[in-house]
Scaffold this active site. Structure first.
Site, PDB file in Angstrom:
ATOM      1  N   ASP A   1       0.839  -1.229  -0.021  1.00 16.76           N
ATOM      2  CA  ASP A   1       0.226   0.023  -0.089  1.00 16.76           C
ATOM      3  C   ASP A   1       0.852   1.320  -0.092  1.00 16.76           C
ATOM      4  O   ASP A   1       1.870   1.233   0.767  1.00 16.76           O
ATOM      5  CB  ASP A   1      -0.819   0.108   1.164  1.00 16.76           C
TER       6      ASP A   1
ATOM      7  N   GLU B 129       1.651  -0.557  -4.787  1.00 20.07           N
ATOM      8  CA  GLU B 129       0.784   0.493  -5.124  1.00 20.07           C
ATOM      9  C   GLU B 129       1.489   1.569  -5.534  1.00 20.07           C
ATOM     10  O   GLU B 129       1.641   2.402  -4.528  1.00 20.07           O
ATOM     11  CB  GLU B 129      -0.318   0.634  -4.180  1.00 20.07           C
TER      12      GLU B 129
HETATM   13  C1  GLC Z   1      -4.432   2.991  -0.506  1.00 21.82           C
HETATM   14  C2  GLC Z   1      -5.570   1.905  -0.467  1.00 21.82           C
HETATM   15  C3  GLC Z   1      -6.542   3.028  -0.129  1.00 21.82           C
HETATM   16  C4  GLC Z   1      -6.446   3.291   0.991  1.00 21.82           C
HETATM   17  C5  GLC Z   1      -5.039   4.146   1.245  1.00 21.82           C
HETATM   18  C6  GLC Z   1      -4.685   4.454   2.418  1.00 21.82           C
HETATM   19  O1  GLC Z   1      -4.528   3.805  -1.621  1.00 21.82           O
HETATM   20  O2  GLC Z   1      -5.482   1.225  -1.836  1.00 21.82           O
HETATM   21  O3  GLC Z   1      -7.791   1.813  -0.244  1.00 21.82           O
HETATM   22  O4  GLC Z   1      -7.580   4.407   1.560  1.00 21.82           O
HETATM   23  O5  GLC Z   1      -3.963   3.403   0.582  1.00 21.82           O
HETATM   24  O6  GLC Z   1      -4.290   3.428   3.032  1.00 21.82           O
END
Ligand code: GLC
Ligand code: CA
Length: 523
Positions: free
Chosen positions: A205, A268
């Site tokens: 993440d 991500e």
């Molecule tokens: C990422 C996740 C999202 C979350 C954010 C904070 O973007 O995919 O769902 O709200 O991180 O952790």
């Protein structure tokens, strides 16, 4: 012991599948999907042809952001099950040659995490330095101009100590301080804990977050038209996207690849330019896989998609593997965003996604052509978007999976209130589509089967081929793909070779490709 070639880079050419656990299958009638629900449908995933699943957050959390606010990195959320349930899921997946990736949230914790509780209650404790603290600006306000994902200041004052703490998301999600070596040690231990239990990897993440500027300099205004990286008019060049994070990924890759079957790190990597994206692979020694947001947010046209694909592949370091995905739990589903609810376009999207060289990541429901669901304001469960004043919450892409034609879709019991509303039963279900040979689900299964036969364990070549306007044609491995991204029929320059698979009956008539139709031929 030597790892067989096919195992040493098992994600090359593989298909991963993101399960938003709370919306997949409820097995104890509390309205929330759970880990046993995932285990219950492993045969379905195996039938579909999936090589691995990524489970949305499974760790204990107060759920201010549905598990993206972790209060214990080595446990399982009681609402989702137990550690024994997760062990069983991993073992049962393994029996079907499927691997399990978890979601790791290293950018921030929950404010309920014992580290943060101690950091606040005892400012002299070592855990204080696990977080980012700063004195107020001279006027008493926040230390700098950084903004959270809600658009509010990214700083909250801790009255007792008179200092602000940083949170790039909700105030209940304090950012960790990656300048502190003790944080590295803590996460190295977390990685090993799960890898030792048989977890095949992590989706990481906010991988572009981690380090913040040591001097906490103000973020500058975002360039006009900055699609991905801008945040409420600011470019996140100091509050995120710092070069020091690359060192973390080098360390983690060493840990991941120290296992006999290498573990995989899928970032991500929410960045807007493809140079920055490629940089997350380092010299082939950082993240093995990175989500490609410029591709995800590309317009659904032959020109735009082919350009971003060519550039992405060109910039990846040699031997590294691209990731193709179009939906996830934070954005509108692709059959809505790219497809506008037109199933022809959803089919075309799947055909292209499944034939690009690299790793494919599907989001649950993609295979059904599942579209966004309107979630009425009073039923919204996503606080982040609500606080940002956004018109649409992320919940529209998180509604329950549809297993059968009943009103509940088979997600939970008849009398149970699901945590989010159901989509329209008329949009179809797994059971109905499994029985219908021409369904989008059966197309998706055929595509994954073809993909496995052609691409498993490989990084296929890619070359664009000449095609009429609106058509994207490419050769990849031994395949030739032609996809018509237009409302009108298109005449190909030459008839393709024998057609292996198409988006539907009549897709190709001689050299004429129907509107929004695609074919895969033997090159
Ligand atoms: C990422 C996740 C999202 C979350 C954010 C904070 O973007 O995919 O769902 O709200 O991180 O952790
Ligand atoms: Ca449940």
């Amino acid at each position: 012991m030597d790892t067989p070639e096919t195992e040493s880079r098992w994600w090359h050419g593989a298909t991963l599948y993101q399960i938003y656990v709370r919306s997949w299958q409820d097995t104890n009638d509390d309205g929330y999907g759970d880990l046993n629900g995932v285990t219950a449908h492993l045969d379905y995933l195996s039938w579909l042809g999936v090589d691995g699943v990524w489970l949305s957050p499974t760790m204990p959390s107060p759920d201010e952001d549905w598990g993206y606010d972790v209060s214990d990195y080595m446990g399982v959320h009681p609402e989702l099950g137990t550690l024994a349930d997760l062990d069983r899921l991993i073992a049962e997946a393994g029996q079907r040659d499927m691997r399990v990736l978890l979601d790791l949230v290293p950018n921030h914790t929950s404010s309920a995490h014992p580290w943060f509780v101690e950091a606040v209650s005892d400012p002299g404790s070592p855990h204080r330095e696990f977080y980012v603290w700063a004195d107020p600006a001279p006027d008493g306000g926040p230390p700098n101009n950084w903004l959270a994902a809600t658009g509010a200041p990214a700083w909250t004052l801790d009255e007792a100590s008179g200092q602000y703490y940083l949170h790039n998301f909700l105030p209940s999600q304090p950012d960790l301080n990656w300048w502190n070596p003790a944080v590295h040690q803590a996460f190295d231990d977390i990685l090993r804990f799960w890898f030792d239990r048989g977890v095949a990897g992590f989706r990481i993440d906010v991988a572009h977050g981690l380090y913040k500027d040591a001097q906490l300099r103000d973020d500058p205004p975002a360039p006009q038209g900055e699609l991905v990286r801008g945040r409420f008019g600011l470019a996140q060049v100091y509050s995120a996207n710092r070069p020091e994070s690359h060192g973390v990924f080098r360390d983690w890759r060493k840990i991941a690849e120290s296992y006999p079957v290498p573990r995989v790190l899928l970032g991500e990597t929410w960045v807007g330019d493809l140079d920055a994206l490629a940089a997350f692979h380092g010299q082939g020694d950082e993240l093995q896989l990175t989500f490609n947001f410029p591709f995800i947010f590309s317009p659904f046209t032959a020109e735009a998609l082919s350009a971003v694909v060519a550039e992405s592949l060109d910039k990846l370091p040699a031997g590294e593997c691209a990731v193709w995905t179009a939906s996830n739990h934070d954005i509108s589903r692709f059959p809505t965003r790219w497809g506008g609810g037109d199933e022809r376009r959803a089919r075309l999207g799947l055909l292209v996604l499944a034939t690009l060289p690299g790793t494919l990541v599907l989001y649950y429901g993609d295979e059904l052509g599942m579209t966004d669901v309107d979630v009425p304001h009073e039923l919204v469960r996503d606080r982040m978007r609500a606080e940002a004043g956004a018109r649409e919450s992320r919940d529209r892409a998180r509604t329950p999976m549809r297993w059968d034609p009943s009103p509940t879709g088979g997600f939970t019991g008849d009398q149970v209130q699901p945590w989010l509303p159901y989509g329209d039963p008329a949009s179809g279900s797994v059971a109905e589509m499994q029985a219908e040979p021409s369904s989008i689900l059966r197309l998706c299964r055929d595509l994954l089967g073809l993909r496995r036969r052609e691409f498993a364990g490989q990084l296929a070549s890619y070359a664009q081929r000449p095609a009429p306007r609106g058509v994207w044609a490419y050769e990849t491995g031994g395949l030739l793909v032609a996809a018509n991204f237009s409302d009108g029929p298109a005449t190909l320059d030459a008839p393709p070779g024998p057609v292996l698979l198409s988006t539907g009956e009549g897709a190709l008539d001689g050299q004429v490709l129907q509107p929004w139709a695609g074919v895969i031929a033997r090159a």
